[in-house]
Design a protein around this motif. Structure first.
Motif, short mmCIF file in Angstrom:
data_model
loop_
_atom_site.label_atom_id
_atom_site.label_comp_id
_atom_site.label_asym_id
_atom_site.label_seq_id
_atom_site.Cartn_x
_atom_site.Cartn_y
_atom_site.Cartn_z
N VAL A 10 -3.85 -3.36 -81.36
CA VAL A 10 -2.90 -2.52 -82.08
C VAL A 10 -3.13 -2.75 -83.57
O VAL A 10 -3.10 -3.90 -84.03
CB VAL A 10 -1.44 -2.89 -81.71
CG1 VAL A 10 -0.46 -2.09 -82.54
CG2 VAL A 10 -1.20 -2.68 -80.23
N PRO A 11 -3.37 -1.69 -84.35
CA PRO A 11 -3.59 -1.87 -85.79
C PRO A 11 -2.40 -2.54 -86.47
O PRO A 11 -1.25 -2.35 -86.06
CB PRO A 11 -3.76 -0.43 -86.31
CG PRO A 11 -4.07 0.38 -85.11
CD PRO A 11 -3.44 -0.31 -83.94
N ARG A 16 3.52 -4.12 -86.84
CA ARG A 16 4.75 -4.58 -87.48
C ARG A 16 5.99 -3.80 -87.03
O ARG A 16 7.11 -4.25 -87.22
CB ARG A 16 4.61 -4.55 -89.00
CG ARG A 16 4.42 -3.18 -89.57
CD ARG A 16 4.06 -3.24 -91.04
NE ARG A 16 3.64 -1.94 -91.50
CZ ARG A 16 4.25 -1.26 -92.43
NH1 ARG A 16 5.31 -1.76 -93.02
NH2 ARG A 16 3.80 -0.07 -92.78
N PHE A 17 5.79 -2.64 -86.43
CA PHE A 17 6.92 -1.86 -85.95
C PHE A 17 7.35 -2.26 -84.53
O PHE A 17 8.36 -1.78 -84.04
CB PHE A 17 6.60 -0.36 -85.99
CG PHE A 17 6.43 0.17 -87.37
CD1 PHE A 17 7.51 0.24 -88.24
CD2 PHE A 17 5.19 0.57 -87.83
CE1 PHE A 17 7.36 0.73 -89.53
CE2 PHE A 17 5.02 1.06 -89.11
CZ PHE A 17 6.11 1.13 -89.97
N MET A 18 6.56 -3.12 -83.90
CA MET A 18 6.88 -3.57 -82.54
C MET A 18 7.94 -4.67 -82.62
O MET A 18 7.97 -5.45 -83.57
CB MET A 18 5.62 -4.11 -81.85
CG MET A 18 4.55 -3.07 -81.64
SD MET A 18 3.00 -3.77 -81.05
CE MET A 18 3.45 -4.36 -79.45
N SER A 19 8.80 -4.74 -81.62
CA SER A 19 9.78 -5.81 -81.58
C SER A 19 9.07 -7.15 -81.38
O SER A 19 7.92 -7.20 -80.93
CB SER A 19 10.78 -5.58 -80.44
OG SER A 19 10.13 -5.78 -79.20
#
Length: 106
Positions: A10-11, A16-19
């Protein structure tokens, strides 16, 4: 095998948007995949996929559509074909309509 690992990454701008829980799951999953890829006794298929973290509401028809759309975006000049799609269902957990709920894997 390197190609498979690269496709799973994942880039950073999306990571950073993932929990935090999803980040830990992803890190554990990547370690597991790396161990499996190093095991030369395993056969790897170029066409068979296991997709995790599917929405619990997704059914087999939705998974097939997801795969077709992804193929069209990845290779717009190709003619996509999904030979078989299946979402694993949990018979012990039912949705509001009384149907088995997705286990989040297809």
């Amino acid at each position: 095998n390197d190609r498979l690992l690269k496709e799973m990454i994942v880039p950073n701008h999306k990571f950073r948007f993932m929990s935090e829980a999803d980040q830990h799951k992803r890190a554990y999953s990547m370690g597991d995949v790396q161990r499996r890829l190093l095991d030369t006794s395993r056969h790897l298929s170029d066409t068979r996929l296991l997709i995790r973290n599917l929405p619990r509401s997704m059914d087999t028809k939705g998974l097939r559509a997801l795969c077709m759309n992804a193929t069209r975006r990845w290779a717009p000049k190709s003619i996509p074909k999904v030979a078989h799609a299946k979402v694993l269902m949990d018979q012990n957990k039912l949705d509001d309509n009384g149907r088995a709920r997705s286990r989040g894997v297809g």
